[in-house]
Write a protein that holds these residues in place. Sequence first.
Motif, PDB file in Angstrom:
ATOM      1  N   TRP A 161     -13.320  41.642  83.945  1.00  0.00           N
ATOM      2  CA  TRP A 161     -12.377  42.710  84.262  1.00  0.00           C
ATOM      3  C   TRP A 161     -11.429  42.308  85.371  1.00  0.00           C
ATOM      4  O   TRP A 161     -10.231  42.616  85.323  1.00  0.00           O
ATOM      5  N   VAL A 162     -11.968  41.623  86.375  1.00  0.00           N
ATOM      6  CA  VAL A 162     -11.107  41.165  87.471  1.00  0.00           C
ATOM      7  C   VAL A 162     -10.086  40.166  86.962  1.00  0.00           C
ATOM      8  O   VAL A 162      -8.892  40.221  87.322  1.00  0.00           O
ATOM      9  N   ALA A 169      -1.601  41.517  86.020  1.00  0.00           N
ATOM     10  CA  ALA A 169      -0.741  41.790  87.182  1.00  0.00           C
ATOM     11  C   ALA A 169       0.143  40.590  87.494  1.00  0.00           C
ATOM     12  O   ALA A 169       1.353  40.740  87.756  1.00  0.00           O
ATOM     13  N   LEU A 170      -0.427  39.394  87.467  1.00  0.00           N
ATOM     14  CA  LEU A 170       0.375  38.193  87.719  1.00  0.00           C
ATOM     15  C   LEU A 170       1.408  37.975  86.624  1.00  0.00           C
ATOM     16  O   LEU A 170       2.547  37.572  86.899  1.00  0.00           O
ATOM     17  N   SER A 171       1.020  38.239  85.385  1.00  0.00           N
ATOM     18  CA  SER A 171       1.955  38.051  84.282  1.00  0.00           C
ATOM     19  C   SER A 171       3.151  38.995  84.394  1.00  0.00           C
ATOM     20  O   SER A 171       4.310  38.566  84.316  1.00  0.00           O
ATOM     21  N   PHE A 172       2.873  40.273  84.601  1.00  0.00           N
ATOM     22  CA  PHE A 172       3.968  41.235  84.724  1.00  0.00           C
ATOM     23  C   PHE A 172       4.782  40.995  85.991  1.00  0.00           C
ATOM     24  O   PHE A 172       6.009  41.136  85.985  1.00  0.00           O
ATOM     25  N   GLY A 173       4.115  40.612  87.075  1.00  0.00           N
ATOM     26  CA  GLY A 173       4.839  40.369  88.316  1.00  0.00           C
ATOM     27  C   GLY A 173       5.795  39.199  88.224  1.00  0.00           C
ATOM     28  O   GLY A 173       6.960  39.296  88.634  1.00  0.00           O
ATOM     29  N   THR A 174       5.322  38.087  87.675  1.00  0.00           N
ATOM     30  CA  THR A 174       6.202  36.916  87.535  1.00  0.00           C
ATOM     31  C   THR A 174       7.313  37.167  86.516  1.00  0.00           C
ATOM     32  O   THR A 174       8.442  36.697  86.689  1.00  0.00           O
ATOM     33  N   MET A 175       7.004  37.925  85.457  1.00  0.00           N
ATOM     34  CA  MET A 175       8.035  38.213  84.459  1.00  0.00           C
ATOM     35  C   MET A 175       9.128  39.103  85.046  1.00  0.00           C
ATOM     36  O   MET A 175      10.332  38.830  84.883  1.00  0.00           O
ATOM     37  N   THR A 194       8.301  29.301  85.715  1.00  0.00           N
ATOM     38  CA  THR A 194       7.184  28.369  85.533  1.00  0.00           C
ATOM     39  C   THR A 194       5.856  29.041  85.844  1.00  0.00           C
ATOM     40  O   THR A 194       4.847  28.815  85.151  1.00  0.00           O
ATOM     41  N   ALA A 195       5.827  29.874  86.896  1.00  0.00           N
ATOM     42  CA  ALA A 195       4.596  30.611  87.212  1.00  0.00           C
ATOM     43  C   ALA A 195       4.228  31.578  86.088  1.00  0.00           C
ATOM     44  O   ALA A 195       3.040  31.752  85.761  1.00  0.00           O
ATOM     45  N   PHE A 196       5.233  32.204  85.491  1.00  0.00           N
ATOM     46  CA  PHE A 196       4.968  33.084  84.352  1.00  0.00           C
ATOM     47  C   PHE A 196       4.362  32.304  83.195  1.00  0.00           C
ATOM     48  O   PHE A 196       3.397  32.764  82.549  1.00  0.00           O
ATOM     49  N   ASN A 197       4.877  31.122  82.907  1.00  0.00           N
ATOM     50  CA  ASN A 197       4.310  30.298  81.836  1.00  0.00           C
ATOM     51  C   ASN A 197       2.883  29.864  82.164  1.00  0.00           C
ATOM     52  O   ASN A 197       2.035  29.765  81.262  1.00  0.00           O
ATOM     53  N   ALA A 198       2.597  29.622  83.440  1.00  0.00           N
ATOM     54  CA  ALA A 198       1.231  29.245  83.830  1.00  0.00           C
ATOM     55  C   ALA A 198       0.255  30.390  83.607  1.00  0.00           C
ATOM     56  O   ALA A 198      -0.893  30.176  83.178  1.00  0.00           O
ATOM     57  N   THR A 199       0.677  31.619  83.882  1.00  0.00           N
ATOM     58  CA  THR A 199      -0.205  32.767  83.621  1.00  0.00           C
ATOM     59  C   THR A 199      -0.462  32.941  82.121  1.00  0.00           C
ATOM     60  O   THR A 199      -1.579  33.277  81.716  1.00  0.00           O
ATOM     61  N   GLN A 200       0.548  32.689  81.308  1.00  0.00           N
ATOM     62  CA  GLN A 200       0.329  32.760  79.861  1.00  0.00           C
ATOM     63  C   GLN A 200      -0.602  31.654  79.382  1.00  0.00           C
ATOM     64  O   GLN A 200      -1.398  31.849  78.458  1.00  0.00           O
ATOM     65  N   ALA A 201      -0.529  30.483  80.019  1.00  0.00           N
ATOM     66  CA  ALA A 201      -1.446  29.392  79.677  1.00  0.00           C
ATOM     67  C   ALA A 201      -2.883  29.757  80.000  1.00  0.00           C
ATOM     68  O   ALA A 201      -3.816  29.386  79.268  1.00  0.00           O
TER      69      ALA A 201
END
Length: 346
Positions: A161-162, A169-175, A194-201
Amino acid sequence: MSFNITVRQGPARLATRLPELAKSSLRKSAPIRSFHQPATKPSTFFTSRITISQSPLRTTPKNPFSQSRAYNQYQTPPAADQGSLTRRLLTGGAIFGGTLVAINAVFNRETREDGGMPAFERSYLNSTFLHTGLGIGIIGLTARQMVQTGFVYRLMVTNPWVMAIGGLALSFGTMLGTRAIEPENYIPKYALWTAFNATQAAFIAPLIAFAPGALIARAGLYTVAMMGSIAFVGATAKQEKYMYIGGPLLAGAALVAVSGFAPLILPATAIRTLAFTENIWLYGGLAVFGGFTLYDVQKILHHARLAERGIIKKDPVNESISLELDFLNIFIRMVQILMMQQNRRK
């Protein structure tokens, strides 16, 4: 009166016959003879050693060319693998071409009336596709690195869950941060992108860790074929023809998202309901995000016309985020469908 006199052998007579009795017993007793003849054991010992040493010699071929012939016969399977790879490539090309023709025939009956795509629209669309391919490459390389370094396994053993809430949160924040930065600020914009792509990875790394490489390649090929054919239809269709489907697609995306949370809410005994929600998640998600690809391509062309008039700024990075999300959602469902088919064959 008669008397019977029996003469028995005395001890002295028995003593004289002891050597004769001993010799006769040695001649007739087989166990004692074998015990007193130790020469038979070495013979059997050496005979067994010889038979063991000769056994591998019998397995070796007498003709030295037969071994090379067996080696050449063992090397024949790669030719079959190469043939199967060629068939797979031809099958993928046929799927891509058939999908392109079918979708173009169904959804693209009305083509553009302005004589084709202008140069500025083509340039903007190509720039967006370039950033989309670059983003997908960053996601794939980052996910592979996470798997090889063991980072994905450390993520899986933590609280799910965490990780889910923190990852979203990181995905939406970077996007949102990437979209908010002006295109002139290259360094912060590309850094957040690039940070957004890392969260998707990080989201797709567990799927890549447990899925076979050949299956991942097939899913990627099918995803490219599907998105490429739909993007071609959107690019050559009439201007703003599919712009109206944005609202229905959002409703469909909400339904697909709700069906994805069904296993967390419904009990395990509701087998039919869970199977129905799984079909909505898989096949309904393919339909929804395929429609989003069509909508996003036409939206990119619409933004290109607005940027040409000076109403908005050209920003292919922001445009590529939508196509990346479409690609990932289609790719994930392709992998899941192929894994289900593989499990059914077993």
